[in-house]
Design a protein around this motif. Sequence first.
Motif, PDB file in Angstrom:
ATOM      1  N   GLN A   1      19.887  -4.785  88.321  1.00  0.00           N
ATOM      2  CA  GLN A   1      20.796  -3.694  87.961  1.00  0.00           C
ATOM      3  C   GLN A   1      22.207  -3.959  88.442  1.00  0.00           C
ATOM      4  O   GLN A   1      22.998  -3.052  88.572  1.00  0.00           O
ATOM      5  CB  GLN A   1      20.310  -2.394  88.584  1.00  0.00           C
ATOM      6  N   SER A   2      22.484  -5.199  88.723  1.00  0.00           N
ATOM      7  CA  SER A   2      23.805  -5.502  89.256  1.00  0.00           C
ATOM      8  C   SER A   2      24.881  -5.120  88.241  1.00  0.00           C
ATOM      9  O   SER A   2      24.833  -5.500  87.086  1.00  0.00           O
ATOM     10  CB  SER A   2      23.911  -6.990  89.578  1.00  0.00           C
ATOM     11  N   PRO A   3      25.848  -4.324  88.659  1.00  0.00           N
ATOM     12  CA  PRO A   3      26.893  -3.905  87.742  1.00  0.00           C
ATOM     13  C   PRO A   3      28.003  -4.943  87.621  1.00  0.00           C
ATOM     14  O   PRO A   3      28.992  -4.689  86.985  1.00  0.00           O
ATOM     15  CB  PRO A   3      27.429  -2.638  88.394  1.00  0.00           C
ATOM     16  N   GLY A   4      27.843  -6.060  88.273  1.00  0.00           N
ATOM     17  CA  GLY A   4      28.878  -7.078  88.259  1.00  0.00           C
ATOM     18  C   GLY A   4      29.173  -7.528  86.844  1.00  0.00           C
ATOM     19  O   GLY A   4      28.265  -7.680  86.031  1.00  0.00           O
ATOM     20  N   PRO A   5      30.444  -7.719  86.545  1.00  0.00           N
ATOM     21  CA  PRO A   5      30.802  -8.126  85.193  1.00  0.00           C
ATOM     22  C   PRO A   5      30.283  -9.528  84.892  1.00  0.00           C
ATOM     23  O   PRO A   5      30.236 -10.375  85.774  1.00  0.00           O
ATOM     24  CB  PRO A   5      32.327  -8.091  85.212  1.00  0.00           C
ATOM     25  N   ALA A   6      29.886  -9.720  83.668  1.00  0.00           N
ATOM     26  CA  ALA A   6      29.287 -10.999  83.299  1.00  0.00           C
ATOM     27  C   ALA A   6      30.375 -12.018  83.036  1.00  0.00           C
ATOM     28  O   ALA A   6      30.687 -12.353  81.906  1.00  0.00           O
ATOM     29  CB  ALA A   6      28.405 -10.831  82.066  1.00  0.00           C
ATOM     30  N   ARG A   7      31.006 -12.481  84.090  1.00  0.00           N
ATOM     31  CA  ARG A   7      32.056 -13.474  83.953  1.00  0.00           C
ATOM     32  C   ARG A   7      31.518 -14.809  84.441  1.00  0.00           C
ATOM     33  O   ARG A   7      30.469 -14.885  85.058  1.00  0.00           O
ATOM     34  CB  ARG A   7      33.274 -13.066  84.772  1.00  0.00           C
ATOM     35  N   ILE A   8      32.306 -15.825  84.171  1.00  0.00           N
ATOM     36  CA  ILE A   8      31.891 -17.141  84.633  1.00  0.00           C
ATOM     37  C   ILE A   8      32.066 -17.211  86.153  1.00  0.00           C
ATOM     38  O   ILE A   8      31.465 -18.008  86.824  1.00  0.00           O
ATOM     39  CB  ILE A   8      32.724 -18.259  83.943  1.00  0.00           C
ATOM     40  N   GLU A   9      32.917 -16.303  86.610  1.00  0.00           N
ATOM     41  CA  GLU A   9      33.186 -16.273  88.033  1.00  0.00           C
ATOM     42  C   GLU A   9      31.930 -15.969  88.835  1.00  0.00           C
ATOM     43  O   GLU A   9      30.911 -15.559  88.314  1.00  0.00           O
ATOM     44  CB  GLU A   9      34.206 -15.159  88.322  1.00  0.00           C
TER      45      GLU A   9
ATOM     46  N   GLY B   1      36.379  -7.500  93.791  1.00  0.00           N
ATOM     47  CA  GLY B   1      35.081  -7.156  93.220  1.00  0.00           C
ATOM     48  C   GLY B   1      33.961  -6.973  94.215  1.00  0.00           C
ATOM     49  O   GLY B   1      32.955  -6.362  93.904  1.00  0.00           O
ATOM     50  N   GLY B   2      34.116  -7.484  95.392  1.00  0.00           N
ATOM     51  CA  GLY B   2      33.068  -7.283  96.377  1.00  0.00           C
ATOM     52  C   GLY B   2      32.689  -8.575  97.078  1.00  0.00           C
ATOM     53  O   GLY B   2      33.387  -9.582  96.986  1.00  0.00           O
TER      54      GLY B   2
ATOM     55  N   ASP C   1      30.226 -18.926 103.084  1.00  0.00           N
ATOM     56  CA  ASP C   1      30.616 -18.380 101.786  1.00  0.00           C
ATOM     57  C   ASP C   1      31.740 -17.371 101.905  1.00  0.00           C
ATOM     58  O   ASP C   1      32.675 -17.377 101.128  1.00  0.00           O
ATOM     59  CB  ASP C   1      29.401 -17.731 101.113  1.00  0.00           C
ATOM     60  N   CYS C   2      31.602 -16.503 102.882  1.00  0.00           N
ATOM     61  CA  CYS C   2      32.608 -15.449 103.001  1.00  0.00           C
ATOM     62  C   CYS C   2      32.638 -14.983 104.446  1.00  0.00           C
ATOM     63  O   CYS C   2      31.602 -14.734 105.047  1.00  0.00           O
ATOM     64  CB  CYS C   2      32.259 -14.281 102.073  1.00  0.00           C
ATOM     65  N   VAL C   3      33.826 -14.922 105.004  1.00  0.00           N
ATOM     66  CA  VAL C   3      33.966 -14.457 106.381  1.00  0.00           C
ATOM     67  C   VAL C   3      35.029 -13.359 106.414  1.00  0.00           C
ATOM     68  O   VAL C   3      36.143 -13.530 105.924  1.00  0.00           O
ATOM     69  CB  VAL C   3      34.361 -15.606 107.331  1.00  0.00           C
TER      70      VAL C   3
ATOM     71  N   GLY D   1      34.956 -19.877  96.530  1.00  0.00           N
ATOM     72  CA  GLY D   1      34.741 -19.697  95.090  1.00  0.00           C
ATOM     73  C   GLY D   1      35.410 -18.474  94.513  1.00  0.00           C
ATOM     74  O   GLY D   1      35.128 -18.086  93.389  1.00  0.00           O
ATOM     75  N   SER D   2      36.294 -17.874  95.269  1.00  0.00           N
ATOM     76  CA  SER D   2      36.953 -16.697  94.723  1.00  0.00           C
ATOM     77  C   SER D   2      38.330 -16.562  95.353  1.00  0.00           C
ATOM     78  O   SER D   2      38.532 -16.930  96.501  1.00  0.00           O
ATOM     79  CB  SER D   2      36.149 -15.435  95.034  1.00  0.00           C
TER      80      SER D   2
END
Lengths: 584, 103
Positions: free
Chosen positions: A6-14, A31-32, A197-199, A222-223
């Motif tokens: 149910q992930s609402p994340g947009p379906a981007r290549i990102e 985006g989170g 990945d993320c700090v 990656g972002s």
Amino acid sequence: MYDTEQSPGPARIELPKSPTGIQGLDEITLGGLPGGRTTLVVGRAGSGKTLLGMEFLVHGALEFGEPGVFVSFEETPGDLVENVASLGYDLNDLCERNLLAIDHVEVSRSDIIETGEFDLEGLFIRLGYAIDSIGAKRIVLDTIESLFSGLTNTGILRAELRRLFFWLKDRGVTAVVTGESGEATMTRHGLEEYISDCVILLDHRVDDEISTRRLRVVKYRGSVHGTNEYPFLIDETGISVLPITSTGLSHTVSSERISSGVERLDAMLDGEGFYRGSTIMVAGTPGTGKTSFGASFVNAASLRGEKCLYFSFEESSDQIVRNMQSIGIDLAPHIESGLLEIHSSRPTMYGLEMHLVMLLKQIRERQPGVVVIDPLTDLIAIGSTKDVKVMLTRLIDYLKTNRITALFTHLIHTREEMAPSDLAVSSLIDTLIQLQDIESAGERNRGLYVLKSRGMGHSNQIREYRITASGIQLIDVYVGPAGMFMGTARLMQEAKERAEAQARDEEIAARQRELELERNALEARIAALQNEFASREEESQRMIEAESRRQKMIDAGTRAIERLRKADDDKKVQATRGETGVER
Amino acid sequence: MTDAQKTTGENGEKWILRLYVAGQTPKSLAAFANLKRICEEHLAGRYEIEVIDLLEHPQLARGDQIFAVPTLVRKLPPPLRKIIGDLSNTEKVLVGLDVQPRR
């Protein structure tokens, strides 16, 4: 267990992202948190790590349909439930609805003895069990470093932690791992080595006895992400990070104009008032009516039907309403109709960031067309100039992006003629109106001029204004060869001018009368001369006639003599006549 | 691999030991063998060993606060004690269980 995607994340290549639902944080991270990966949240004790984790789960469960597991290594489930109850989250309810699972892993060295080889499979099994029991998509491990205090064999522990983070990634859950800030390393036990990945770094600083919380995304593989330190606050609705929706000056501008609420001030601004979405500062010494300008502005906006927010740092809402009634601005109906909201708070109540975050929160919730901050000075007083500029830049960016017209008042303390250009923020202001006390001839008058107004041909003149029972009224100041006058001096000067003009008029009249007399006299003399001439002419005429009569009589006499002499020769007569003619 | 032995000790003191493992890994097998040996040597006739495989009963990990395996929990006599590891160091296990070594 994972069939309910149910992930609402947009379906981007990102990179897929898992929204935290925390105000501002999703904007900074665009985006989170990285979906299906592990994020490390680092901070000292009391910096809000646990709350950030908990909000990530609660928002995930309630807003994004992603159940979550909270694994606490420190606080007991009872404590956790109590701690976040004040934020309005009912964890027990979430647990009952299988949207949340809380597992408390107690690690205390006192009753643990190690001997020989071991691994953390037990923990893996517990996590796996908790995840499977509710189909969790998110997990928070708070604070996993507690394991270091319970286990002495750090070699095994480190290897196991590495395995744990791989395992979490394998399970496809979005994880938040919290860690205590360390001295030499980012976290006390170097967790950042494993989580790459993320700090996110949380900081809680106290400057000048005022505490400020700050958040920084140290890395986000990656972002793209905002790299600044962003202040955040924890209040009754949880964490909100000061959002930076515009990191550049790319906001669209409006050429729509709105009234300042003071008719003749609009006239000074190209005849149309402010631009919508511009930032206006009204600067002045004490008692120059800055609040009145602010009130006029919101009054006009409310009458147009726009939503307004008025932040007051000096007066209470009631006091503003009462005081403005005395100058014929009735704000009460606007408050009743809900168009206007006045928020009053003492500037010293919070730190600068807290104030601005609160301002932004209110602005965000209400989406007003017009915002007044009265006065901005008080906010500036509680922060360093640099901070203020940074913060206000963000605030103004936010307002501009949302096309909210903002009017700030600014108190100038010194009486000297001083533009607030020393003020760090003046460059951010589009329209700067300076109010000034002008003292002369034993009285104080108020003068106003537009110091700058970007994008319009504004008036360069100083206007006097009076605060009357029917609002602010602008009057032309007297500017003449004798200087500039205001107030009664202006009235006196005007009276003097009038008197002088009258005197001049009278003098001209007198001169005209004089001229008239002169003309009359001359005309009389002309008439007399003409009469004299006429009488002389008459006399001459008479003499000429008399002479001609005499000649006739002589001629007649001559002819009579000739007749008597019986002259027969006509020629002779002729000649005689000629001779006599000559003789005469 | 549940295994239990039960006998009454001389002073009536009963030892109930619970060994948590995750599958039959070399570590868990070693732990069980070590435990059995120590018990036979020092607690003969008055101990009971319960082996719990968390792979089969994951929900049980929570009750005794297990995060590492193998973990030996002394349920009785009180107080509760925990020993983590394959129990290869007999001295440490005896200290951990608070067992007076038989001389």
